[in-house]
Design a protein around this motif. Structure first.
Motif, mmCIF file in Angstrom:
data_model
loop_
_atom_site.group_PDB
_atom_site.id
_atom_site.type_symbol
_atom_site.label_atom_id
_atom_site.label_comp_id
_atom_site.label_asym_id
_atom_site.label_seq_id
_atom_site.Cartn_x
_atom_site.Cartn_y
_atom_site.Cartn_z
ATOM 1 N N SER A 1 37.672 -26.062 -3.502
ATOM 2 C CA SER A 1 38.135 -25.365 -4.695
ATOM 3 C C SER A 1 38.578 -23.960 -4.300
ATOM 4 N N SER B 1 31.329 -36.726 0.573
ATOM 5 C CA SER B 1 32.562 -36.090 0.122
ATOM 6 C C SER B 1 32.466 -34.590 0.317
ATOM 7 N N TYR C 1 36.396 -36.971 3.365
ATOM 8 C CA TYR C 1 35.302 -37.932 3.258
ATOM 9 C C TYR C 1 34.728 -38.250 4.640
ATOM 10 N N ALA D 1 45.722 -34.857 -2.041
ATOM 11 C CA ALA D 1 45.985 -34.759 -3.482
ATOM 12 C C ALA D 1 44.713 -34.389 -4.245
ATOM 13 N N LYS D 2 43.568 -34.836 -3.716
ATOM 14 C CA LYS D 2 42.283 -34.524 -4.342
ATOM 15 C C LYS D 2 41.593 -33.345 -3.668
ATOM 16 N N ASN D 3 42.243 -32.791 -2.629
ATOM 17 C CA ASN D 3 41.659 -31.651 -1.921
ATOM 18 C C ASN D 3 40.248 -31.977 -1.418
ATOM 19 N N THR D 4 40.129 -33.191 -0.866
ATOM 20 C CA THR D 4 38.812 -33.712 -0.500
ATOM 21 C C THR D 4 38.865 -34.405 0.852
ATOM 22 N N THR E 1 43.473 -24.574 -0.975
ATOM 23 C CA THR E 1 43.811 -25.911 -0.483
ATOM 24 C C THR E 1 43.333 -26.104 0.943
ATOM 25 N N ASP F 1 42.034 -36.860 1.518
ATOM 26 C CA ASP F 1 42.942 -37.097 0.390
ATOM 27 C C ASP F 1 43.415 -35.721 -0.054
ATOM 28 N N SER G 1 44.879 -28.711 2.522
ATOM 29 C CA SER G 1 45.951 -29.599 2.965
ATOM 30 C C SER G 1 46.543 -29.188 4.308
ATOM 31 N N SER H 1 34.556 -31.514 -1.248
ATOM 32 C CA SER H 1 35.589 -31.109 -2.191
ATOM 33 C C SER H 1 35.847 -29.614 -2.069
#
Length: 121
Positions: free
Chosen positions: A25, A21, A79, A74-77, A28, A72, A30, A23
């Motif tokens: 912070s 993953s 994979y 929405a999760k700013n992630t 974004t 994803d 996106s 992630s």
């Protein structure tokens, strides 16, 4: 500025699976293309998978058919699902917030700290 953090690495036997993953912070991802790189000891950093803002993916020949990159927003992630792992997949894996131009992925200076993946034979 956005900060990236990889997780999910570990030690696995050949033929096994891991999911990494990345992630984000403080910003974004996106609206950014994202990439996964890896670097084995004594070797140059290698681009293994990319995903565009629209979700189109691309893979290096060495991982095609075994690895799957996904995102994803929405999760700013982002994979990286890794299946059928081989000892030669052993490396530190990094995610990168990049850009897509002219059908090619370009890395930027936004990198995570990396996560170690070790595959035993």
């Amino acid at each position: 500025q956005v900060q990236l953090a990889e997780s999910g690495g570990g030690l696995v036997q050949a033929g096994g699976s891991l999911t990494l993953s990345c992630s984000a912070s403080r910003g974004t991802i996106s609206f950014s293309a994202m990439g996964w790189y890896r670097q084995a000891p004594g070797k140059q950093r290698e681009l293994v998978a990319t995903i565009t803002v629209g979700g189109s993916t691309d893979y290096s020949d060495s991982v095609k058919g075994r690895f799957t990159i996904s995102r994803d927003n929405a999760k700013n992630t982002v994979y990286l699902q890794m299946n059928s792992l081989k000892p030669e997949d052993t490396a530190v894996y990094f995610c990168n917030k990049g850009r897509w131009a002219g059908g090619k992925y370009y890395s930027t200076n936004f990198w995570g700290q990396g996560t170690q993946v070790s595959v035993s034979s």
